[in-house]
Write an enzyme that holds these catalytic residues in place. Structure first.
Site, PDB file in Angstrom:
ATOM      1  N   HIS A  21       0.959  -1.128  -0.273  1.00 27.40           N
ATOM      2  CA  HIS A  21      -0.088  -0.085   0.070  1.00 27.40           C
ATOM      3  C   HIS A  21       0.853   0.958  -0.116  1.00 27.40           C
ATOM      4  O   HIS A  21       2.140   1.377   0.701  1.00 27.40           O
ATOM      5  CB  HIS A  21      -1.457   0.312   0.905  1.00 27.40           C
ATOM      6  N   HIS A  33      -3.115   9.123   1.424  1.00 27.42           N
ATOM      7  CA  HIS A  33      -3.689   8.138   0.680  1.00 27.42           C
ATOM      8  C   HIS A  33      -4.346   7.770   0.684  1.00 27.42           C
ATOM      9  O   HIS A  33      -5.827   8.553   0.425  1.00 27.42           O
ATOM     10  CB  HIS A  33      -2.735   6.938   1.711  1.00 27.42           C
ATOM     11  N   CYS A 111      -3.359   3.200  -5.176  1.00 26.09           N
ATOM     12  CA  CYS A 111      -2.800   4.299  -4.583  1.00 26.09           C
ATOM     13  C   CYS A 111      -1.085   4.595  -4.748  1.00 26.09           C
ATOM     14  O   CYS A 111      -0.998   5.531  -4.254  1.00 26.09           O
ATOM     15  CB  CYS A 111      -3.122   3.703  -3.210  1.00 26.09           C
TER      16      CYS A 111
END
Length: 160
Positions: A21, A33, A111
């Site tokens: 991530h 994010h 992301c």
């Protein structure tokens, strides 16, 4: 060895089970994010379900909360290839997006694409690129094995 303290504008790679991530550090312990509905702090493997959604929320949260128990590192891996945008532009754009719902696609708007676009102005995801390479190599390998099998089968029939 201690983890180096991130600086504003740094890309943060958080090692989730089976994928990474990504977030961008904006200072005072906070990151911005993309958070699909299942991307909750410390979500771990459950957050792989984020692949099933087409929307994400831009969130500003403490890095320690986003990482949870997962390890993380500063990873500005494209600095040699791309010049980072001015820091004030990176932070301003990231802050302006907080709270917005944005399109989320695992293969083109995830992301990693998000943070690379903020830092470099270039949306890119090496995870997606690498997965496509693996799938291509695997597909070519399976096709080659199938072709060899057909050729061996024909050769065996001709000998009979």
């Amino acid at each position: 060895m201690p983890i180096p303290e991130p600086k504003p504008g740094d890309l943060i790679e958080i090692f989730r089970p089976m994928y990474s991530h990504w977030a961008i550090y904006v200072g005072d312990g906070y990151v911005i994010h993309l958070a699909p509905p299942s991307e909750i702090p410390g979500a771990g493997a459950a957050s792989i379900m984020s692949a099933l959604t087409d929307k994400a929320i831009v969130k500003k949260e403490l890095l320690r909360d986003v990482a949870g128990k997962d390890k993380y590192q500063v990873n500005n891996k494209h600095d040699k290839e791309y010049t980072p945008l001015p820091l004030n532009k990176i932070i301003q754009r990231a802050e302006e997006l907080v709270g917005q719902e944005v399109l989320y696609r695992l293969t083109s708007e995830n992301c990693e694409h998000f943070v690379n676009e903020l830092r470099y102005g270039v949306p890119r995801s090496d995870q997606v690129r690498d997965a496509v390479k693996v799938a291509t190599v695997t597909g070519v390998g399976l096709a080659a094995l199938g072709l060899i099998g057909v050729m061996l089968s024909r050769n065996k029939k001709q000998k009979q």
